[in-house]
Write a protein that holds these residues in place. Structure first.
Motif, mmCIF file in Angstrom:
data_model
loop_
_atom_site.group_PDB
_atom_site.id
_atom_site.type_symbol
_atom_site.label_atom_id
_atom_site.label_comp_id
_atom_site.label_asym_id
_atom_site.label_seq_id
_atom_site.Cartn_x
_atom_site.Cartn_y
_atom_site.Cartn_z
ATOM 1 N N ASN A 103 -18.621 29.815 -43.622
ATOM 2 C CA ASN A 103 -17.205 30.131 -43.466
ATOM 3 C C ASN A 103 -16.658 29.896 -44.894
ATOM 4 O OD1 ASN A 103 -14.472 30.137 -43.513
ATOM 5 N ND2 ASN A 103 -14.401 29.702 -41.167
ATOM 6 N N LEU A 104 -16.441 31.286 -45.387
ATOM 7 C CA LEU A 104 -15.953 31.193 -46.868
ATOM 8 C C LEU A 104 -14.621 30.201 -47.253
ATOM 9 C CD1 LEU A 104 -17.176 34.848 -48.051
ATOM 10 C CD2 LEU A 104 -18.195 32.527 -48.369
ATOM 11 N N LYS A 105 -13.916 30.344 -46.068
ATOM 12 C CA LYS A 105 -12.397 29.608 -46.161
ATOM 13 C C LYS A 105 -12.919 28.196 -46.059
ATOM 14 C CE LYS A 105 -9.442 32.830 -44.065
ATOM 15 N NZ LYS A 105 -9.136 33.122 -42.836
ATOM 16 N N THR A 106 -13.659 27.536 -45.419
ATOM 17 C CA THR A 106 -13.680 26.260 -45.298
ATOM 18 C C THR A 106 -14.937 25.756 -46.334
ATOM 19 O OG1 THR A 106 -15.068 26.417 -43.420
ATOM 20 C CG2 THR A 106 -12.697 26.103 -43.104
ATOM 21 N N GLY A 107 -15.882 26.639 -46.337
ATOM 22 C CA GLY A 107 -17.053 26.152 -46.848
ATOM 23 C C GLY A 107 -18.158 25.721 -46.098
ATOM 24 N N ILE A 108 -17.829 25.689 -44.663
ATOM 25 C CA ILE A 108 -18.623 24.901 -43.815
ATOM 26 C C ILE A 108 -19.423 26.021 -42.899
ATOM 27 C CG2 ILE A 108 -18.593 23.409 -41.539
ATOM 28 C CD1 ILE A 108 -17.503 22.024 -43.894
ATOM 29 N N ALA A 109 -20.594 25.659 -42.655
ATOM 30 C CA ALA A 109 -21.493 26.461 -41.887
ATOM 31 C C ALA A 109 -21.176 26.499 -40.447
ATOM 32 C CB ALA A 109 -23.032 26.221 -42.133
ATOM 33 N N GLU A 110 -20.973 27.729 -39.969
ATOM 34 C CA GLU A 110 -20.589 28.135 -38.388
ATOM 35 C C GLU A 110 -21.591 28.713 -37.801
ATOM 36 O OE1 GLU A 110 -16.903 30.127 -38.545
ATOM 37 O OE2 GLU A 110 -15.852 28.225 -39.199
ATOM 38 N N VAL A 111 -21.781 28.312 -36.484
ATOM 39 C CA VAL A 111 -22.874 28.740 -35.720
ATOM 40 C C VAL A 111 -22.645 30.046 -35.194
ATOM 41 C CG1 VAL A 111 -22.482 27.415 -33.510
ATOM 42 C CG2 VAL A 111 -24.778 27.887 -34.027
ATOM 43 N N LEU A 112 -23.844 31.125 -35.334
ATOM 44 C CA LEU A 112 -23.849 32.374 -34.811
ATOM 45 C C LEU A 112 -24.781 32.297 -33.502
ATOM 46 C CD1 LEU A 112 -23.616 34.767 -37.871
ATOM 47 C CD2 LEU A 112 -21.589 33.399 -36.878
ATOM 48 N N LEU A 113 -24.354 32.884 -32.386
ATOM 49 C CA LEU A 113 -25.236 33.177 -31.061
ATOM 50 C C LEU A 113 -25.476 34.809 -30.966
ATOM 51 C CD1 LEU A 113 -26.611 32.474 -28.342
ATOM 52 C CD2 LEU A 113 -24.372 32.540 -27.519
ATOM 53 N N ASN A 114 -26.721 35.121 -31.273
ATOM 54 C CA ASN A 114 -26.798 36.432 -31.353
ATOM 55 C C ASN A 114 -25.741 37.133 -32.166
ATOM 56 O OD1 ASN A 114 -29.334 35.968 -29.924
ATOM 57 N ND2 ASN A 114 -28.238 36.551 -27.705
ATOM 58 N N GLU A 115 -25.666 36.721 -33.263
ATOM 59 C CA GLU A 115 -24.554 37.300 -34.229
ATOM 60 C C GLU A 115 -23.058 37.189 -33.899
ATOM 61 O OE1 GLU A 115 -25.780 38.152 -37.427
ATOM 62 O OE2 GLU A 115 -27.522 37.123 -36.587
ATOM 63 N N GLU A 116 -22.775 36.578 -32.704
ATOM 64 C CA GLU A 116 -21.373 36.229 -32.518
ATOM 65 C C GLU A 116 -20.960 34.808 -33.019
ATOM 66 O OE1 GLU A 116 -20.662 36.266 -28.338
ATOM 67 O OE2 GLU A 116 -18.762 35.297 -28.500
ATOM 68 N N ASN A 117 -19.951 34.708 -33.566
ATOM 69 C CA ASN A 117 -19.266 33.227 -34.150
ATOM 70 C C ASN A 117 -18.940 32.531 -32.812
ATOM 71 O OD1 ASN A 117 -17.830 31.314 -34.970
ATOM 72 N ND2 ASN A 117 -17.823 32.036 -37.014
ATOM 73 N N VAL A 118 -19.578 31.565 -32.462
ATOM 74 C CA VAL A 118 -19.216 30.737 -31.347
ATOM 75 C C VAL A 118 -18.835 29.354 -31.746
ATOM 76 C CG1 VAL A 118 -20.821 32.092 -29.580
ATOM 77 C CG2 VAL A 118 -21.549 30.324 -30.973
ATOM 78 N N GLU A 119 -18.517 28.899 -32.938
ATOM 79 C CA GLU A 119 -18.148 27.827 -33.341
ATOM 80 C C GLU A 119 -17.009 27.028 -32.301
ATOM 81 O OE1 GLU A 119 -19.908 26.330 -35.670
ATOM 82 O OE2 GLU A 119 -18.555 24.568 -35.744
ATOM 83 N N ARG A 120 -16.091 27.888 -31.969
ATOM 84 C CA ARG A 120 -15.105 27.231 -31.306
ATOM 85 C C ARG A 120 -15.438 26.875 -29.879
ATOM 86 N NH1 ARG A 120 -9.565 26.131 -31.781
ATOM 87 N NH2 ARG A 120 -8.832 26.123 -29.579
ATOM 88 N N GLU A 121 -16.104 28.167 -29.368
ATOM 89 C CA GLU A 121 -16.481 27.942 -27.927
ATOM 90 C C GLU A 121 -17.366 26.859 -27.605
ATOM 91 O OE1 GLU A 121 -16.211 30.678 -29.514
ATOM 92 O OE2 GLU A 121 -15.792 32.513 -28.361
#
Ligand code: DC
Length: 232
Positions: free
Chosen positions: A77-95
């Motif tokens: 995530n370019l705003k936070t610098g933290i890697a977020e997880v993608l499930l089949n290309e969908e960002n699911v970091e929150r879910e």
């Protein structure tokens, strides 16, 4: 001479603040942070959405069948610098952080074919070193030769309190009793599963953070990391 890059493995019980300290440490060292729990959570979310797992059922064979369809990767995530997880290309970091996912994830993580798929990917991600990886089996299975291994723990009550506050802050309607039950239940499943149970590696340094502030803990761990890098 440039410092040698090492692998830092951080394992421990649920909600011990592993990811907080791993993120801080990666930032301080200029390393990549890899949250392996997020990978198990993303597979769990997929299984929930496909009704492969639910309150009263779990179709293990079905999960094994669809496993090749599941692609997990991280994106910074370019705003936070933290890697977020993608499930089949969908960002699911929150879910993936809901109590609902937490209820099923330990069960999903008992499945050997799921572990095999994710461990292979984790080995690949750490092959050039310079990573801080957190999980349950990093120092025992994923990187048994990691130069620094930490094993974090705290009382179940302390962990549940922290987790409860975190979920409430995110707007989840949960009770403290449910969160405590989940923490205790996950400890049990994670530690008693047949494949890669949660264990402290014999050469891991144990950190009980029940009575440590985040800052104190971080300072201790940075010293350990710098020493491990010097001795690598
Ligand atoms: O770190 P976490 O709470 O997000 O992990 C969620 C679950 O995933 C945890 O209860 C067990 C499983 N897990 C695992 O089995 N092995 C890992 N390396 C990381 C997580």
């Amino acid at each position: 001479m440039e410092d040698k890059k090492i692998i830092i493995a951080i394992d421990g019980h649920s909600s011990t603040g592993k990811s907080t300290v791993a993120k801080q440490l990666a930032k301080a060292l200029g390393y990549i942070y890899i949250d392996t729990g997020a990978m198990y959570r993303a597979i769990t979310l997929y299984a929930m959405r496909k009704a492969i797992i639910g309150p009263l059922h779990f179709e293990k064979e079905k999960l094994e069948e669809v496993l090749p369809e599941i692609n997990i990767r991280f994106e910074v995530n370019l705003k936070t610098g933290i890697a977020e997880v993608l499930l089949n290309e969908e960002n699911v970091e929150r879910e993936i952080r809901t109590l609902e996912v937490s209820k099923y994830v330990s069960k999903i993580a008992t499945i050997s074919s799921v572990r095999k798929k994710l461990v292979e990917q984790q080995n690949e991600m750490g092959k050039d070193k310079g990573v801080v990886m957190d999980g349950r089996d990093i120092g025992t299975v994923v990187f048994p030769n990691a130069e620094l291994k930490l094993f974090m723990t705290a009382t179940a009550k302390d962990r549940a309190e922290r987790r409860y506050i975190e979920l409430k802050e995110r707007g989840e309607d949960v009770s403290y009793e449910d969160v405590l039950k989940n923490v205790v239940n996950r400890d049990h499943i994670d530690s008693t599963r047949k494949d890669s149970p949660l264990r402290k590696a014999s050469d891991a340094i144990k950190i009980d953070n029940s009575n440590l502030t985040l800052q104190d803990q971080f300072e201790q761990i940075v010293v350990l990391a710098k020493n491990a890098i010097k001795n690598a």
